[in-house]
Write an enzyme that holds these catalytic residues in place. Structure first.
Site, PDB file in Angstrom:
ATOM      1  N   GLU A  87     -98.852 -19.006  11.959  1.00  0.00           N
ATOM      2  CA  GLU A  87     -98.749 -19.268  10.527  1.00  0.00           C
ATOM      3  C   GLU A  87     -98.825 -20.775  10.310  1.00  0.00           C
ATOM      4  O   GLU A  87     -97.921 -21.518  10.687  1.00  0.00           O
ATOM      5  CB  GLU A  87     -97.426 -18.732   9.965  1.00  0.00           C
ATOM      6  CG  GLU A  87     -97.295 -18.994   8.466  1.00  0.00           C
ATOM      7  CD  GLU A  87     -95.898 -18.679   7.928  1.00  0.00           C
ATOM      8  OE1 GLU A  87     -95.800 -18.327   6.744  1.00  0.00           O
ATOM      9  OE2 GLU A  87     -94.920 -18.809   8.697  1.00  0.00           O
ATOM     10  N   GLY A 133     -83.267   0.850   5.112  1.00  0.00           N
ATOM     11  CA  GLY A 133     -83.240   1.918   6.111  1.00  0.00           C
ATOM     12  C   GLY A 133     -84.525   2.196   6.840  1.00  0.00           C
ATOM     13  O   GLY A 133     -84.566   3.048   7.733  1.00  0.00           O
ATOM     14  N   ASP A 166     -87.328   2.031   9.606  1.00  0.00           N
ATOM     15  CA  ASP A 166     -87.047   1.825  11.026  1.00  0.00           C
ATOM     16  C   ASP A 166     -88.264   2.150  11.893  1.00  0.00           C
ATOM     17  O   ASP A 166     -89.340   2.504  11.391  1.00  0.00           O
ATOM     18  CB  ASP A 166     -85.836   2.658  11.456  1.00  0.00           C
ATOM     19  CG  ASP A 166     -85.942   4.131  11.046  1.00  0.00           C
ATOM     20  OD1 ASP A 166     -87.069   4.656  11.003  1.00  0.00           O
ATOM     21  OD2 ASP A 166     -84.896   4.751  10.779  1.00  0.00           O
ATOM     22  N   ASP A 180     -94.401 -17.206  13.568  1.00  0.00           N
ATOM     23  CA  ASP A 180     -93.894 -17.683  12.284  1.00  0.00           C
ATOM     24  C   ASP A 180     -93.783 -19.215  12.284  1.00  0.00           C
ATOM     25  O   ASP A 180     -93.452 -19.818  13.308  1.00  0.00           O
ATOM     26  CB  ASP A 180     -92.527 -17.049  12.038  1.00  0.00           C
ATOM     27  CG  ASP A 180     -91.940 -17.401  10.694  1.00  0.00           C
ATOM     28  OD1 ASP A 180     -92.556 -17.019   9.681  1.00  0.00           O
ATOM     29  OD2 ASP A 180     -90.879 -18.046  10.656  1.00  0.00           O
ATOM     30  N   ASP A 238     -79.056   3.759   9.524  1.00  0.00           N
ATOM     31  CA  ASP A 238     -79.163   2.870   8.361  1.00  0.00           C
ATOM     32  C   ASP A 238     -78.056   1.821   8.343  1.00  0.00           C
ATOM     33  O   ASP A 238     -78.246   0.700   7.878  1.00  0.00           O
ATOM     34  CB  ASP A 238     -79.114   3.675   7.065  1.00  0.00           C
ATOM     35  CG  ASP A 238     -80.364   4.526   6.862  1.00  0.00           C
ATOM     36  OD1 ASP A 238     -81.264   4.479   7.729  1.00  0.00           O
ATOM     37  OD2 ASP A 238     -80.443   5.244   5.849  1.00  0.00           O
TER      38      ASP A 238
END
Length: 611
Positions: A352, A156, A158, A323, A137
């Site tokens: 996008e 946290g 993952d 993106d 984390d």
């Protein structure tokens, strides 16, 4: 004795001189179409050296820049088998070596199958999905530490958390996973979204390791799930190591330094646009913390191209979502996309293109009839259907239809499919990680959610579902992005509600999940939905009727957005009903006789498999 001391000192000098901090790509593969491999070597004053390589491999170019800490060495890997190469760097009597691997390529890698209209793509924010390894984390080498109490902080989630819940994706009916970026983002704060990357060859340690990402890909393939990487070509983060020590001044767009984009993507093809407006769209920075990459610089373009291909090969990827695609240098991003699809002819890339006009979105899809007017081709196979997303925004609250309101909005969206070269390869969605939450917009009215998912599951294109909607998750974008990116309940050991399991869901969560799973699991095997034709009828009394059909199957979809029960006269639909006399509703599993009329309750939908 003096001679021994001299030799030791000489070795120490050479050792300290032989400093290479980075090699990118870290290795390459045999048998690639992209065989002119440009290797970046980075280290203190490395450009002062001459470079050679072993095993009769040909160096076709050595390029140095104004920064002596970089040297770009291009080698010809055509017909070079998998092996270990040795690069020798020499400056006078001083010399050092660097090993470089050419690895064996995966069998039939070039012809890998990608995502397509047979898939349902599930979108997650990995930091907010599930925490499978609490030990990572926080990590000492990265600035922002885990803090689940901070809405915009690192929570946290993952890679291990994703792996732990792959069966959940299967049960939902998902066949592909799009995760927002997993590469390292070392911003001091608000780094969880991953779009300000600081190392594009390294998975963020708070998510795991490169090996964990490869393991995720392998585990997904065992379950017939496809992995789609969120790739960012337009910008990096200000903490990127190359921004802190630029290879060239024009690696990033300089004004000098920062100048914000005007975000007006229409300037990219507006024949009346001024040069300054066009430049600010393409070259301006998205935000101050995201320096804008200059794809018109050949070194930058080559670097981005090789990085993308390397990840496909290394992690055995099944697709890209790119993106801010339309903010890139128009010619540069076209070359980048073509290089990847030349290497992998069946590889799908969805860009996008956040625009609100079908012609403008179409411009960015491969072989667009719109872009042909300007002799432009992006080579981008898929684009995101943002105009359909716009329709989803308020249409189910429009109970009193008018010329422009109500279900006519859906109809008018699909009317414009003639503008696209390939409407089946559009990514369709009701929401994503940047938009308002559907369930928030509609105050968790499950009847409206069911109508929305009915259309998403049966219309042309590739449906994308945003994590948590399938259990009724909401979130107010007006409170900030963190509110639309909340933690999935059950992803953390301390969570009291575990919506990943049937037994852990609340009654309300189960209603959402069960409906979503039913329609998308049904969709998995329905080629008539994946690539069948569409015929739709003008909405009447806020009821939208359309058919998906091919030579062997036909599906009739009816969505009643009126509050009242409606009765349809079936003779209007005879063109598509033909000799069909009944149908079974996928949702209710009831049989309907199709004689003269069909009744449907208010704010509901039916999906009839015609018999």
């Amino acid at each position: 004795m003096k001679k021994i001391i001299y030799l030791v000192l000489l070795l120490l000098v050479n050792f300290s001189f032989a400093q290479i901090d980075r090699v990118e790509p870290p290795f390459w593969y045999e048998g690639m179409n992209h065989n002119q491999v440009q290797i970046l070597f980075y280290g203190k004053n490395i450009a002062q050296n001459t470079v050679s390589v072993s095993n009769n491999v040909v160096i076709t170019q050595v390029q140095k820049t104004e920064n002596p800490n970089y040297v770009f060495v291009t080698i010809d890997t055509k017909n070079v088998a998998a092996q270990e190469l040795i690069f020798t760097f020499k400056n006078g009597k001083k010399a050092f070596t660097q090993n470089y691997s050419i690895k064996k390529r995966k069998e039939n890698s070039r012809n890998r199958k990608s995502f397509d209209s047979s898939d349902m793509m599930y979108l997650i924010m990995p930091d907010r999905f599930a925490n499978g390894n609490e030990k990572n984390d926080s990590t000492p080498e990265l600035q922002e530490k885990g803090n689940r109490n901070l809405p915009g902080g690192r929570h946290g989630g993952d890679i291990q958390g994703i792996i732990n819940n792959l069966e959940y994706l299967q049960s939902l009916g998902a066949t592909a996973l799009w995760s927002t970026p997993l590469c390292e983002d070392n911003d001091k704060g608000y780094s969880y979204h991953g779009y300000g990357q600081s190392d594009v060859y390294k998975i963020d340690a708070r998510y795991g390791t490169n090996e964990d990402y490869v393991r995720l890909s392998a585990e997904m393939k065992k379950k017939n799930l496809k992995l789609v990487m969120d790739y960012v070509t337009n910008h990096w983060g200000a903490e990127h190591w190359m921004f802190k020590d630029m290879p060239t001044y024009d690696w990033f767009h300089q004004f000098p330094g920062y100048k914000q984009s005007n975000y007006r993507m229409t300037t990219q093809y507006d024949t009346n646009a001024s040069a300054i407006d066009s430049k600010l769209c393409m070259d301006g920075w998205f935000v101050p913390s995201m320096p804008d990459l200059n794809q018109s610089n050949p070194l930058v373009l080559k670097y981005l191209t090789q990085n993308a291909i390397w990840w496909i090969e290394y992690a055995d990827l099944d697709g890209f979502r790119v993106d801010t695609y339309s903010y890139n240098d128009k010619e540069g991003i076209s070359k980048w996309t073509k290089a990847i699809t030349d290497e992998y002819p069946y590889f799908n890339i969805v860009g996008e293109v956040w625009m609100h006009d079908q012609a403008q979105i179409s411009y960015w899809q491969k072989d667009s009839p719109i872009a042909k007017i300007q002799s432009y081709n992006s080579y981008l196979p898929s684009v995101m259907d943002f105009t359909l997303h716009d329709v989803y925004g308020n249409v189910f609250n429009e109970d009193n239809p008018s010329w422009n309101d109500g279900m006519i909005k859906f109809y008018e969206n699909f009317v414009n499919d003639f503008l696209y070269d390939n409407p089946n390869n559009l990514l369709i969605f009701a929401e994503n990680h940047d938009t308002g939450r559907f369930n928030q917009n509609y105050k968790n009215d499950i009847s409206k959610y069911k109508m929305a998912m009915t259309i998403l599951a049966t219309m042309r294109g590739i449906p994308q579902l945003y994590y948590g909607s399938e259990i009724g998750m909401a979130g107010d974008k007006g409170k900030g992005d963190a509110d639309i990116r909340q933690d999935f309940p059950g992803g953390w050991n301390s969570d009291k509600n575990n919506a990943f399991s049937a037994s852990g869901r609340t009654e309300e969560q189960a209603k959402y999940f069960d409906f979503t799973a039913k329609v998308f699991n049904w969709r998995k095997s329905k080629s008539v939905i994946h690539n069948g034709k569409l015929m739709h009828y003008l909405p009447d009394n806020n009821v939208y009727v359309y058919f998906r059909y091919n030579d062997t199957e036909s599906v009739m979809v009816v969505v009643n957005n009126s509050k009242d029960k409606q009765t349809l006269k079936l003779d209007r639909f005879q063109e598509r009903l033909g000799s069909y006399t009944n149908g079974k509703d996928v949702i209710s599993e009831k049989n309907f006789e199709l004689k003269s009329e069909l009744s449907i309750d208010g704010k509901s939908s039916i999906i009839l498999e015609l018999k």
